[in-house]
Design an enzyme around this catalytic site. Structure first.
Site, PDB file in Angstrom:
ATOM      1  N   ARG A  52      34.503 -68.639  23.272  1.00 17.40           N
ATOM      2  CA  ARG A  52      33.462 -67.810  22.783  1.00 17.40           C
ATOM      3  C   ARG A  52      33.581 -67.179  21.436  1.00 17.40           C
ATOM      4  O   ARG A  52      32.471 -67.006  20.608  1.00 17.40           O
ATOM      5  CB  ARG A  52      33.701 -66.514  23.723  1.00 17.40           C
ATOM      6  CG  ARG A  52      32.694 -66.417  24.911  1.00 17.40           C
ATOM      7  CD  ARG A  52      33.418 -65.657  26.033  1.00 17.40           C
ATOM      8  NE  ARG A  52      34.702 -66.200  26.162  1.00 17.40           N
ATOM      9  CZ  ARG A  52      34.901 -67.296  27.037  1.00 17.40           C
ATOM     10  NH1 ARG A  52      34.136 -67.988  27.890  1.00 17.40           N
ATOM     11  NH2 ARG A  52      36.280 -67.910  27.446  1.00 17.40           N
ATOM     12  N   THR A  53      34.714 -66.874  20.896  1.00 14.55           N
ATOM     13  CA  THR A  53      34.712 -66.227  19.663  1.00 14.55           C
ATOM     14  C   THR A  53      34.535 -67.235  18.629  1.00 14.55           C
ATOM     15  O   THR A  53      33.478 -66.948  17.734  1.00 14.55           O
ATOM     16  CB  THR A  53      36.412 -65.696  19.434  1.00 14.55           C
ATOM     17  OG1 THR A  53      36.729 -65.022  20.556  1.00 14.55           O
ATOM     18  CG2 THR A  53      36.475 -65.019  18.084  1.00 14.55           C
ATOM     19  N   LYS A  81      51.690 -81.230  10.460  1.00 17.68           N
ATOM     20  CA  LYS A  81      52.440 -81.715   9.251  1.00 17.68           C
ATOM     21  C   LYS A  81      53.481 -81.144   8.549  1.00 17.68           C
ATOM     22  O   LYS A  81      54.263 -81.222   7.813  1.00 17.68           O
ATOM     23  CB  LYS A  81      51.623 -82.522   8.203  1.00 17.68           C
ATOM     24  CG  LYS A  81      50.722 -83.464   8.568  1.00 17.68           C
ATOM     25  CD  LYS A  81      49.929 -83.902   7.363  1.00 17.68           C
ATOM     26  CE  LYS A  81      48.610 -84.835   7.684  1.00 17.68           C
ATOM     27  NZ  LYS A  81      48.024 -85.088   6.503  1.00 17.68           N
ATOM     28  N   ARG A 102      41.655 -67.642  13.422  1.00 14.87           N
ATOM     29  CA  ARG A 102      42.569 -67.328  14.694  1.00 14.87           C
ATOM     30  C   ARG A 102      43.723 -68.052  14.632  1.00 14.87           C
ATOM     31  O   ARG A 102      43.986 -69.252  14.346  1.00 14.87           O
ATOM     32  CB  ARG A 102      41.759 -67.832  16.202  1.00 14.87           C
ATOM     33  CG  ARG A 102      42.636 -67.757  17.292  1.00 14.87           C
ATOM     34  CD  ARG A 102      42.016 -67.987  18.538  1.00 14.87           C
ATOM     35  NE  ARG A 102      41.223 -66.775  18.912  1.00 14.87           N
ATOM     36  CZ  ARG A 102      40.636 -66.500  19.996  1.00 14.87           C
ATOM     37  NH1 ARG A 102      40.491 -67.505  20.828  1.00 14.87           N
ATOM     38  NH2 ARG A 102      39.899 -65.490  20.052  1.00 14.87           N
ATOM     39  N   HIS A 130      42.510 -58.173  18.176  1.00 14.58           N
ATOM     40  CA  HIS A 130      41.419 -58.968  18.135  1.00 14.58           C
ATOM     41  C   HIS A 130      40.178 -58.026  18.033  1.00 14.58           C
ATOM     42  O   HIS A 130      39.540 -57.770  18.862  1.00 14.58           O
ATOM     43  CB  HIS A 130      41.148 -59.812  19.535  1.00 14.58           C
ATOM     44  CG  HIS A 130      40.386 -60.844  19.790  1.00 14.58           C
ATOM     45  ND1 HIS A 130      39.400 -60.814  18.609  1.00 14.58           N
ATOM     46  CD2 HIS A 130      40.027 -61.731  20.654  1.00 14.58           C
ATOM     47  CE1 HIS A 130      38.616 -62.087  19.116  1.00 14.58           C
ATOM     48  NE2 HIS A 130      38.994 -62.529  20.300  1.00 14.58           N
TER      49      HIS A 130
HETATM   50  N1  ASP Z   1      39.639 -64.700  24.503  1.00 16.86           N
HETATM   51  C1  ASP Z   1      40.446 -63.458  24.420  1.00 16.86           C
HETATM   52  C2  ASP Z   1      41.380 -63.607  23.387  1.00 16.86           C
HETATM   53  O1  ASP Z   1      41.412 -64.650  22.928  1.00 16.86           O
HETATM   54  C3  ASP Z   1      41.152 -63.063  25.623  1.00 16.86           C
HETATM   55  C4  ASP Z   1      41.882 -64.006  26.327  1.00 16.86           C
HETATM   56  O2  ASP Z   1      42.137 -65.197  25.822  1.00 16.86           O
HETATM   57  O3  ASP Z   1      42.641 -63.679  27.424  1.00 16.86           O
HETATM   58  O4  ASP Z   1      42.610 -62.972  23.034  1.00 16.86           O
END
Ligand code: ASP
Length: 392
Positions: A52-53, A81, A102, A130
């Site tokens: 999703r993100t 690497k 991320r 987040h």
């Molecule tokens: N998608 C959210 C995160 O990346 C929640 C999860 O993974 O539980 O933190």
């Protein structure tokens, strides 16, 4: 000044509200913004799994008329690497106008922001924060339940390693909402979040025991942390824990998180979360509560809830696009939010100390960047992951 978004405290309350107002306007005509960021290039650097993100950031940039380059498979990036995050970020930043990162280590986004020329958006850094998920969560709460200040929100699940609740708890308390944090398996909110919540003027927190939620949580004596204006905290007899009756409480939302199995460090390895199911639907406490989840759910919410109008988690995910479109417009300098100064106290750098959090980026791969500061109470904290540090 460069418009990084590393923690939720990078944007003051008024700016968060203005972003939500902008998202409201965008939402009425999602297809009408293709000329807002033409020629802009976003780098999605996802060194940890995401659906999703990443897709909502990419959808947002594309809907704004910009373009996207992506590195989303850690196994095929130069990290395998042995390349450091610091080097990777410098390269990606030199290719794009805005970087969305991320990373599995706490503090990674702060490190990236300190090295990049362009803005860096934190799309989740280890078990730290987040913040763009919090934008989406606040926006859903506001859209579905009205002013955030008036709300009581139950946070439920793995509150220690679930980074979304760290940013969310901070934001809710800033807006004046009440938070009831029910942690499973001893996975309570980490110290850096709790201390931050406790430092809000006029606010207080106390541990409480809830005896009337047996129908939902399948046990009596559920322990919780209540964070609320001082005047609303229950009083307990000396040496006892106060009882909180939930039967008569109006709960606006319950925010569920999954067990962050990939981050558990020998603590509560066998913890499982009770499933929110038909018992929840029947509970008078939650009769008027929406259910939120940052997703993915891996069993904490039974599918039988999906058809209930209170199940708001898919609507919440959908709102990720307009709110991230608004965020990208701000990061790329297209809108001003009257942001003023970032919220919260900045740490004062301090020499001769080091971070002791094994999940921190400075401990793992970039000790050269380690920097520790003192907070307003004189406690030593890492400037990247915010956890406690110690004098070496
Ligand atoms: N998608 C959210 C995160 O990346 C929640 C999860 O993974 O539980 O933190």
């Amino acid at each position: 000044m460069k418009r990084d978004f590393v923690t939720i405290d990078d944007l003051p309350d008024a700016a968060l509200s203005n972003l939500m107002d902008l998202a409201d306007r965008i939402r009425t005509n999602l297809r009408g913004h293709a000329a807002d960021l033409p020629g802009y290039l976003m780098g999605s650097l996802f060194l940890e799994p995401s659906t999703r993100t990443r897709l909502s950031f990419e959808a947002s940039m594309l809907r704004l008329g910009g373009r996207v380059i992506t590195s989303s498979d850690p196994a095929t990036s130069s990290a395998v690497k042995g390349e450091t995050l610091a080097d990777t970020v410098r390269i990606v930043d030199s290719y794009v106008d805005v970087t969305v990162l991320r990373h599995p280590s706490a503090g990674a986004a702060r490190l990236a922001a300190s090295l990049a020329r362009g803005p860096v958006i934190n799309a989740g850094d280890g078990s730290h924060e987040h913040p763009s998920q919090t934008l989406c969560d606040l926006y859903t709460l506001r859209s579905e339940r009205g002013p955030i200040a008036a709300q009581t929100v139950v946070l439920y699940g793995d509150l220690r390693y679930g980074r979304t609740v760290h940013s969310l708890a901070r934001a809710l308390v800033r807006f004046g909402a009440r938070v009831i944090a029910i942690a499973e398996g001893g996975l309570n909110l980490p110290e850096f979040v709790v201390e931050d919540l406790a430092s809000r003027p006029g606010y207080g927190m106390c541990m409480v025991q809830i005896n009337d939620l047996e129908d939902v949580f399948r046990r009596r004596g559920v322990e919780a942390m209540l964070v609320a204006p001082q005047t609303e905290l229950p009083t307990a007899k000396a040496g006892e824990i106060a009882e909180l009756s939930m039967r008569t409480k109006k709960v606006h939302a319950i925010y569920v998180t999954r067990l962050q199995k990939e981050r558990l460090r020998g603590d509560a390895p066998s913890a499982t979360l009770p499933i929110l199911d038909h018992r929840f639907l029947k509970s008078p406490t939650f009769s008027d509560s929406i259910v939120l989840h940052p997703l993915p759910r891996v069993g904490e919410i039974a599918r039988e809830l999906d058809s209930d109008p209170r199940a708001a988690y898919f609507r919440q995910a959908a709102l990720g696009v307009p709110i991230r479109m608004a965020l990208l417009l701000w990061s790329c300098g297209m809108v001003d939010l009257d942001v003023g100064h970032p919220h919260g106290t900045r740490l004062v750098p301090c020499r001769g100390a080091e971070c002791v959090n094994p999940g921190c980026i400075t401990v793992k791969e970039a000790p050269d960047f380690a920097e520790v500061g003192r907070d307003a109470q004189g406690r030593l904290r890492c400037l990247f992951c915010e956890e406690r540090a110690s004098i070496s």
